[in-house]
Design a protein around this motif. Structure first.
Motif, short mmCIF file in Angstrom:
data_model
loop_
_atom_site.label_atom_id
_atom_site.label_comp_id
_atom_site.label_asym_id
_atom_site.label_seq_id
_atom_site.Cartn_x
_atom_site.Cartn_y
_atom_site.Cartn_z
N ARG A 61 8.37 11.90 36.67
CA ARG A 61 8.43 10.67 37.46
C ARG A 61 9.86 10.16 37.43
O ARG A 61 10.44 9.94 36.36
CB ARG A 61 7.50 9.60 36.91
CG ARG A 61 6.04 9.98 36.89
CD ARG A 61 5.14 8.74 36.86
NE ARG A 61 5.60 7.71 35.97
CZ ARG A 61 5.17 7.56 34.71
NH1 ARG A 61 4.29 8.40 34.22
NH2 ARG A 61 5.62 6.58 33.96
N ARG B 17 12.15 3.90 39.78
CA ARG B 17 12.99 3.13 40.70
C ARG B 17 13.23 1.70 40.24
O ARG B 17 14.18 1.06 40.70
CB ARG B 17 12.33 3.09 42.07
CG ARG B 17 12.23 4.46 42.74
CD ARG B 17 11.34 4.42 43.99
NE ARG B 17 11.82 3.43 44.95
CZ ARG B 17 11.14 3.07 46.03
NH1 ARG B 17 9.95 3.60 46.27
NH2 ARG B 17 11.63 2.17 46.85
N ASP C 36 19.50 6.18 45.34
CA ASP C 36 18.51 6.52 46.35
C ASP C 36 17.55 7.53 45.72
O ASP C 36 17.74 8.75 45.82
CB ASP C 36 19.20 7.12 47.58
CG ASP C 36 18.24 7.31 48.75
OD1 ASP C 36 17.01 7.41 48.51
OD2 ASP C 36 18.71 7.37 49.90
N VAL C 37 16.52 7.02 45.05
CA VAL C 37 15.62 7.86 44.27
C VAL C 37 14.86 8.84 45.16
O VAL C 37 14.67 10.01 44.80
CB VAL C 37 14.65 7.00 43.44
CG1 VAL C 37 13.59 7.86 42.76
CG2 VAL C 37 15.42 6.19 42.40
N GLU C 38 14.42 8.38 46.32
CA GLU C 38 13.68 9.26 47.22
C GLU C 38 14.54 10.44 47.65
O GLU C 38 14.07 11.58 47.72
CB GLU C 38 13.19 8.48 48.45
CG GLU C 38 12.18 7.39 48.14
CD GLU C 38 10.85 7.95 47.62
OE1 GLU C 38 10.61 9.15 47.78
OE2 GLU C 38 10.07 7.16 47.06
N LYS C 39 15.80 10.18 47.91
CA LYS C 39 16.71 11.26 48.31
C LYS C 39 16.94 12.23 47.16
O LYS C 39 17.01 13.45 47.34
CB LYS C 39 18.04 10.67 48.79
CG LYS C 39 18.94 11.65 49.50
CD LYS C 39 20.13 10.93 50.13
CE LYS C 39 21.02 11.91 50.90
NZ LYS C 39 22.16 11.21 51.54
N VAL D 228 14.83 12.82 44.65
CA VAL D 228 13.59 13.59 44.48
C VAL D 228 13.50 14.70 45.52
O VAL D 228 13.12 15.84 45.21
CB VAL D 228 12.36 12.65 44.57
CG1 VAL D 228 11.07 13.45 44.68
CG2 VAL D 228 12.30 11.75 43.34
N HIS D 229 13.88 14.38 46.75
CA HIS D 229 13.87 15.40 47.81
C HIS D 229 14.82 16.54 47.46
O HIS D 229 14.48 17.72 47.64
CB HIS D 229 14.28 14.75 49.14
CG HIS D 229 14.36 15.72 50.29
ND1 HIS D 229 13.25 16.29 50.86
CD2 HIS D 229 15.45 16.22 50.95
CE1 HIS D 229 13.63 17.10 51.83
NE2 HIS D 229 14.95 17.09 51.91
N LYS E 135 13.28 18.71 44.73
CA LYS E 135 12.22 19.56 45.27
C LYS E 135 12.82 20.76 45.99
O LYS E 135 12.35 21.89 45.85
CB LYS E 135 11.32 18.76 46.21
CG LYS E 135 10.36 17.80 45.50
CD LYS E 135 9.50 17.05 46.49
CE LYS E 135 8.50 16.15 45.79
NZ LYS E 135 7.45 16.90 45.10
N TYR F 163 7.98 13.18 41.42
CA TYR F 163 7.79 12.16 42.44
C TYR F 163 8.44 10.87 41.98
O TYR F 163 8.78 10.70 40.80
CB TYR F 163 6.32 11.94 42.76
CG TYR F 163 5.48 11.38 41.62
CD1 TYR F 163 5.25 10.01 41.50
CD2 TYR F 163 4.90 12.23 40.67
CE1 TYR F 163 4.49 9.50 40.47
CE2 TYR F 163 4.14 11.72 39.64
CZ TYR F 163 3.93 10.36 39.54
OH TYR F 163 3.18 9.86 38.51
N SER F 164 8.66 9.96 42.90
CA SER F 164 9.25 8.66 42.55
C SER F 164 8.15 7.71 42.09
O SER F 164 6.99 7.86 42.44
CB SER F 164 10.02 8.07 43.73
OG SER F 164 9.13 7.79 44.79
N SER F 165 8.54 6.71 41.30
CA SER F 165 7.57 5.80 40.70
C SER F 165 8.14 4.39 40.66
O SER F 165 9.35 4.19 40.54
CB SER F 165 7.22 6.27 39.28
OG SER F 165 6.51 5.26 38.57
#
Length: 302
Positions: A136, A139, A222-225, A227-228, A231, A239-241
């Motif tokens: 995880r 954020r 930018d946690v989503e970026k 994580v992407h 991956k 995944y982000s949390s």
């Protein structure tokens, strides 16, 4: 623009990034914390950011990727084990954000002490442990709601309740989140502060010295970026949390973000991610390289 003889050019000196990665010490049934097992191998290692594929400019001269000049920037990693106690987090973390940092002696005698970088750390990366499952990437850190005892059996500091809160019949602790319930289940052998005589337990978390900070602090990353990117790099189980569980992972994260704001006036370039194993060590390295490589300028020292 006149042509450039690349054979007459040398790569300019570039200041390295200085990165601190923290893991936790023993607690509960873990004589060696899994987070520390993932972090420890990174001590005193050096990573390198690959030069960009696109053309670069050096002293107003355009240098293409084919030029025989490789401007790399190194990343110097240090690791620190933090005890699983609220008191130690509050005493250690503020010093990590100083310039130069104030770093306690290592408690792992297999490793040498950290030499503090004079200008401070550019990135602080906190690693914790949770139950089984994916990684995880957190954020946000939370200011209140720390009602689980730490490794020494102590609770987080009591926070003074304002007059407005005390007059509000709903000012007590909110229902625990799913991640907090998971943390409580994982720490089933540890005591959780319970109501006494029907009254709610006191509010616990960050009080004196943190009055001006909000109840939630989000990372500037930018946690989503990120994580992407991980991956795409082959780390699928991540995944982000928005909830680190209101225990020591959450506590150190909020403290670090707040201290970075205090030191630099902006959110910290630090992030927390629970879990462990060799894959986590590799994920940490890939994350650090991405975070440093994505920066267009030097990070504010964390």
């Amino acid at each position: 623009m006149p042509p450039v003889d690349v054979n007459c050019l040398s790569a300019p000196a570039v200041r390295p990034y200085y990165v601190l990665v923290t893991g936790f010490g023993p607690f509960h049934r873990f004589t060696v914390n899994p987070s520390w097992l993932a972090v420890k191998p990174l001590h005193n290692t050096i990573l390198n950011i690959d030069p960009p594929a696109e053309p670069s400019t050096i002293d107003d001269q355009l240098i293409t990727a084919e030029a025989d000049i490789h401007i790399t920037r190194s990343i110097h990693l240090s690791t620190l084990q933090v005890p699983v106690t609220y008191e130690d987090v509050l005493s250690i973390v503020p010093g990590l954000h100083a310039r130069p940092p104030i770093i306690p002696p290592t408690v792992d005698h297999d490793l040498p002490d950290i030499i503090p970088p004079p200008d401070g750390f550019d990135l602080i990366f906190h690693v914790g442990v949770t139950g089984r499952g994916p990684l995880r990437m957190e954020r946000v850190g939370h200011k209140f709601g720390y009602n689980m005892k730490d490794a020494t059996g102590c609770l987080a500091p009591i926070v003074r309740v304002t007059r407005e809160e005390s007059s509000n019949p709903n000012h007590g602790q909110s229902e625990p989140s799913m991640m907090e319930r998971m943390e409580r289940a994982r720490l089933s052998g540890y005591d959780i502060e319970a109501p006494v005589d029907g009254t709610e337990p006191p509010k616990r978390g960050f009080g004196k010295g943190y009055e001006t900070f909000p109840e939630e602090i989000y990372t500037d990353i930018d946690v989503e970026k990120l994580v992407h990117h991980l991956k795409k790099s082959g780390i699928d189980q991540i995944y982000s949390s928005l909830d680190a569980g209101h225990y020591l992972c959450d506590f150190i994260y909020y403290c670090s973000l707040a201290e970075s704001k205090r030191a630099t006036g902006k959110a910290d370039k630090s992030t927390t991610k629970p879990l462990s194993t060799e894959e986590v060590t590799e994920a940490i390295k890939k994350s650090v390289i991405w975070l440093c490589g994505a920066s267009k300028s030097t990070f504010p020292s964390a």
